[in-house]
Design an enzyme around this catalytic site. Structure first.
Site, mmCIF file in Angstrom:
data_model
loop_
_atom_site.group_PDB
_atom_site.id
_atom_site.type_symbol
_atom_site.label_atom_id
_atom_site.label_comp_id
_atom_site.label_asym_id
_atom_site.label_seq_id
_atom_site.Cartn_x
_atom_site.Cartn_y
_atom_site.Cartn_z
ATOM 1 N N LYS A 43 1.038 -1.211 0.077
ATOM 2 C CA LYS A 43 0.185 0.030 -0.142
ATOM 3 C C LYS A 43 0.790 1.133 0.075
ATOM 4 C CE LYS A 43 -0.365 -0.404 5.091
ATOM 5 N NZ LYS A 43 -1.068 -1.077 5.989
ATOM 6 N N TYR A 264 14.521 30.524 8.119
ATOM 7 C CA TYR A 264 13.381 31.097 8.114
ATOM 8 C C TYR A 264 13.120 31.607 9.638
ATOM 9 C CZ TYR A 264 11.720 30.561 3.488
ATOM 10 O OH TYR A 264 11.422 30.889 1.893
#
Ligand SMILES: *Cc1c(COP(=O)(O)O)cnc(C)c1O
Length: 376
Positions: A43, A264
């Site tokens: 999956k 940042y």
């Protein structure tokens, strides 16, 4: 070069190496350990490594049973595994019967509605493949409650027959933690249910289940994470071979003085004169922003010439800054490759550095990497 390799490696700044030989070796090891047929859970694009290369390699090695989450993934798996049994764990949604029939797929049925809908569909389409019946023994997520399953065994034999059930399964909630008493409770609950459906083959073990004392292997096992090199026994050494390694290139270097803020919002401040390297990878490549290294909380790590170097400042969309002050000079130059996953940086360590688990690191692996397949 494998047919699945990215063709334009030289124009990319990151390299994801996928060892399909190690994937196959891990699958063989788990089957031998369980002493029964091992399936493969593929999956989420085979936990990020790619459904097509994973299913192709495992099919060639003899794997005959695959599990995906979405019907769309099952159709991709079918395209490269024409004979295999392919189970869809998330089951049958209204109106999907036709796609199951067209691609010869098997839904994992987890509720009375799904079972009835599938039984009715199968009456009109008798050639469909057998379905699986999922019993929820702990999580209250998907599957029949144990009481419902036992009632079905007593009173619903006709529905079960009409639906063409070929596998009975349940899923562990905490098998990676051997000390969790839920494991023994689930093993006992599932034993009672399998006894009520004596004619049905059963499946219980996920990756960690293979290493859980007292867990019966039944007919089929369902490993996922361990196939891809994740540690199914997180409290002990990893018995699996690594499958995934991730590298990125240094774009630029600089020296900053003590007290300089980096990245940042200036979330990291240099405590000493430091040499920083900016690398060609960020959260857009699937490295979680929660791996940012701030003044208060350490984050991720990269290996530069084998030396662990911490992430400093916020992980940006396309860039991560490393403190390479302690790395060898010849490994911390523009254009050099650093390691993000691999060697000492196993999936569990990388997950911990990003405040998550190795599973999420794998399933987030980005789309911008050069993908190179080795070992086949
Ligand atoms: C994901 C999943 C697995 C595989 O679990 P791992 O811990 O990755 O081995 C097995 N069974 C079910 C029902 C699953 O959802």
């Amino acid at each position: 070069m494998s047919a699945f390799d990215t063709p334009d490696a030289e124009i990319r700044g990151t390299l994801l190496t996928l060892d399909l030989g190690a994937l196959v070796a891990n699958w063989r090891m788990l089957g031998a350990r369980a002493g029964t047929e091992a399936g493969a859970v593929v999956k989420a694009d085979a936990y990020g490594i790619g459904i097509e290369p994973a299913v192709t390699a495992l099919s060639r090695a003899g794997c005959r049973s695959f599990f995906v989450a979405h019907l769309s993934e099952a159709i991709r798996a079918r395209a490269v595994a024409s004979e295999a049994t392919i189970y869809v764990l998330n089951g049958l949604l209204p109106g999907q019967g036709g796609a199951y029939a067209q691609h010869a797929l098997s839904p994992v049925l987890g509720s009375a509605e799904e079972l009835q809908e599938w039984a009715a569909f199968r009456q009109a389409n008798p050639a469909v493949r057998p379905a699986a019946l999922h019993v929820d023994t702990a999580m209250n997520r998907l599957g029949f409650a144990p009481g419902e399953a036992l009632a079905l065994a007593r009173e619903g034999a006709d529905t079960v027959r009409a639906a063409g059930i070929g596998l009975l399964m349940s899923h562990f909630a905490a098998s990676e933690d051997e000390a969790d008493p839920a494991n023994a409770r689930q093993i006992a609950a599932f034993a009672e249910i399998t006894a009520a459906f004596p004619e049905l083959p059963a499946s219980l073990m996920n990756s960690s289940g293979h290493f859980l004392k007292g867990c019966p292997a039944y007919r089929l096992t369902r490993p996922g994470y361990a196939l891809y090199g994740g540690n199914p026994t997180p409290d002990r050494a990893n018995p699996m071979q690594p499958v995934v390694s991730l590298q990125s290139r240094i774009i630029q270097l600089r020296v900053v003085e003590a007290e300089t803020q980096v990245g940042y919002n200036g979330r990291w401040t240099a405590k000493r004169r430091s040499r920083l390297a900016t690398i060609c990878l960020g959260y857009a490549d699937g490295y979680p922003r929660n791996a940012s290294g701030t003044d208060t909380v350490p984050g991720g790590t990269a290996l530069v010439g084998g030396v662990p170097c911490p992430f400093v400042g916020s992980v940006s969309m396309d860039l991560i800054i490393l403190d390479v002050t302690d790395a060898p000079d010849n490994a911390s130059r523009r254009g050099e490759w650093v390691t993000l996953i691999g060697g000492a940086l196993d999936l569990e360590t990388v997950g911990a550095g990003a405040k998550t688990i190795g599973y999420e690191i794998l399933t987030s692996l980005g789309r911008r990497h050069t993908r190179r397949h080795v070992g086949i």
